[in-house]
Design an enzyme around this catalytic site. Structure first.
Site, short mmCIF file in Angstrom:
data_model
loop_
_atom_site.label_atom_id
_atom_site.label_comp_id
_atom_site.label_asym_id
_atom_site.label_seq_id
_atom_site.Cartn_x
_atom_site.Cartn_y
_atom_site.Cartn_z
CG ASP A 20 -8.34 1.71 0.45
OD1 ASP A 20 -7.26 1.16 0.17
OD2 ASP A 20 -9.00 1.44 1.46
CB CYS B 42 -0.96 0.01 1.19
SG CYS B 42 -0.17 -0.17 2.80
CG HIS C 3 -4.32 0.97 4.05
ND1 HIS C 3 -3.77 0.01 3.24
CD2 HIS C 3 -5.17 1.68 3.24
CE1 HIS C 3 -4.25 0.12 2.02
NE2 HIS C 3 -5.10 1.13 1.99
#
Length: 502
Positions: free
Chosen positions: A180, A56, A162
């Site tokens: 995201d 991520c 994240h």
């Protein structure tokens, strides 16, 4: 036995609002009218899904770097220069990131190393009002983007730490848009800014440090026209240690009494694998019907490289390096020390093999390459200046690749070789590389020299204050990379998020 696996997750709402929902669209249109979605279009143009469950951070950074139109200066696949997760290996091995993810500090380091301006803040060093002010400023511009490091659990989402870029802000509702990068799991969504702050204001158990956010913008210059530092080989740590720790100690020796001896001390003890650490940025392209025409971009980059090389060779330090290499050592000893091949054809063969690897995206472990033949031709660049066009055919285990390498070429001023071909020299050459490397060392490297006058002479030679702008940018970028790599080697990247002092 086949496994069904998981197909996405239901987005917990509240607290999140799906970007594609009716309400999400309403929030978007209102924020758009209020001018706080300016960065959205650039980001959405380069929106990508992380290619690994733990990538991520890498996906967020490569997305932002591409949105800022930062040129990585090296190829991704084929002839294309483009940021991809696989290229962000400066501060942490990719296999380690794949297994455990990446920390906030190391992602900040990667941003600096890639040539971006990065301002990183942990929540313990910032405030929600300061964060909100940065959000308002960045979302009204497309030349600044924010990556947030947060804990998913605060949003009632599955998972823990994240990273994702922030795509916009609605001032009336005080909500931010999270783009995201785990798109296989959750879609882009709006979240209350206060809740995002709470999610960032958590401690990463791996480092014991608070999470936070980073502001990323583009620098004026494009980095790495000639050289860049590489961490792909395990030897990088020993080379970085030598340059940053061992060299200052060697220069404290009583035998260092003049500039030539100082240069000799540094160069003669260079690790044999240091050429794996500092890489020449070559201009590589596929060979198509033996075309010798150059694109406008190729011409412009080669002109800049040629000008940069002239600036390197115009420095006072270059004269000392050239003298050291030409008078103190035979060609064979110089080649052994610097890892250079003896002839132009040998150099061409090595460069073509490396170029084929880049253009076909063959992994380094995929086996040997055999360069079937090379051909060197001189073509005319901008203003009629000669450029070397090396054509080669490289055989690999899977395919055959024809390619061309574009480089400036010059005649050696002195030569001890009998073959005239060996007296042609590809640029950048050994003296260019060593000059740039010495200039890139932090100024304090030389502070241990005991003779005051010699110390001042050296400082005058390596100071960036009087360098031409193009060369100064190149040197400072390499110095920045070197300091960042040493910071990572010492495991200090999570304690120091600042840009390296230059």
């Amino acid at each position: 036995m086949a496994m069904a696996g998981l197909y996405r997750r239901a987005l917990p709402s509240p607290p999140a609002i799906d970007f594609a929902s009716f309400e999400g669209k309403e929030i978007f249109l209102e924020a758009l009218q209020n001018g706080t979605m300016e960065g959205f279009y650039k980001l959405i143009s380069y929106f990508q899904t992380q290619s690994e469950p733990a990538y991520c951070g890498l996906a967020s950074l490569s997305m932002v770097l591409n949105a800022l139109s930062i040129d990585p200066g090296r190829t991704w696949k084929g002839p294309w220069r483009w940021f991809d997760e696989s290229m962000l290996d400066c501060c942490e091995p990719l296999e380690k990131v794949k297994a455990k993810g990446i920390s906030f500090g190391k992602l900040t380091c990667l941003g600096h190393c890639a040539g971006a301006n990065v301002q990183a803040f942990r929540t313990s060093e910032s405030s929600i009002s300061e964060f909100r002010n940065y959000i308002k400023a960045c979302t009204k511009s497309d030349d600044c983007h924010i990556i947030s490091s947060y804990h998913r659990g605060v949003f009632k989402q599955t998972g823990t730490g994240h990273f994702s870029p922030l795509g916009g802000y609605h001032a009336g509702r005080d909500m931010v848009l999270i783009l995201d990068v785990a798109r296989f799991k959750y879609p882009p969504h709006w979240i209350p800014l206060t809740l995002l702050w709470d999610a960032m204001n958590t401690v990463d158990s791996a480092t014991g440090e608070h999470r936070g956010y980073m502001l990323i913008s583009r620098q004026q210059q494009q980095p790495s026209l000639l050289y860049t530092l590489s961490c792909k080989h395990d030897s990088w740590a020993s080379v970085a240690k030598y340059l940053m720790e061992d060299v200052p100690l060697l220069l404290k020796s009583d035998t260092v009494k003049d500039v030539e001896e100082a240069i000799s001390v540094v160069c003669m003890s260079l690790p044999s694998n240091f050429r794996d650490f500092i890489k020449w940025v070559a201009e590589v392209r596929r060979r198509e019907d033996d075309s010798q025409s150059l694109s406008q971009e190729e011409i412009q980059r080669l002109v800049l490289k040629e000008e940069l090389l002239k600036q390197v060779q115009g420095t006072g330090l270059y004269k000392f390096v050239n003298k050291f290499l030409s008078s103190a050592y035979s060609c064979s000893k110089k080649a052994a020390m610097l890892g250079h091949e003896h002839s132009l054809s040998d150099v061409a063969t090595a460069v073509c093999c490396e170029g084929a690897k880049l253009l076909t995206a063959w992994p380094e472990s995929s086996g040997d390459f055999c360069c079937q033949k090379t051909c060197l031709k001189l073509v005319r660049g901008d203003g009629g200046k000669p450029l070397a066009l090396i054509s080669g055919t490289v055989n690999g285990s899977e395919s055959k690749q024809g390619l061309q390498i574009l480089v400036p070429v010059k005649q050696k001023s002195t030569c001890c070789c009998t073959d005239p071909d060996d007296c042609s020299e590809l640029c950048p050459a050994a003296n260019d590389l060593l000059t740039v490397l010495l200039l890139a060392l932090p100024v304090q490297t030389w502070s241990g020299i005991k003779i005051d006058k010699l110390l001042q002479d050296i400082i005058n030679l390596v100071s960036t204050d009087c360098l031409p702008a193009l060369l100064k940018e190149e040197v400072l970028h390499l110095r920045r990379q070197l300091i960042l790599l040493k910071r990572c080697q010492d495991n200090k990247e999570d304690g120091d998020l600042s840009a390296p002092p230059l």
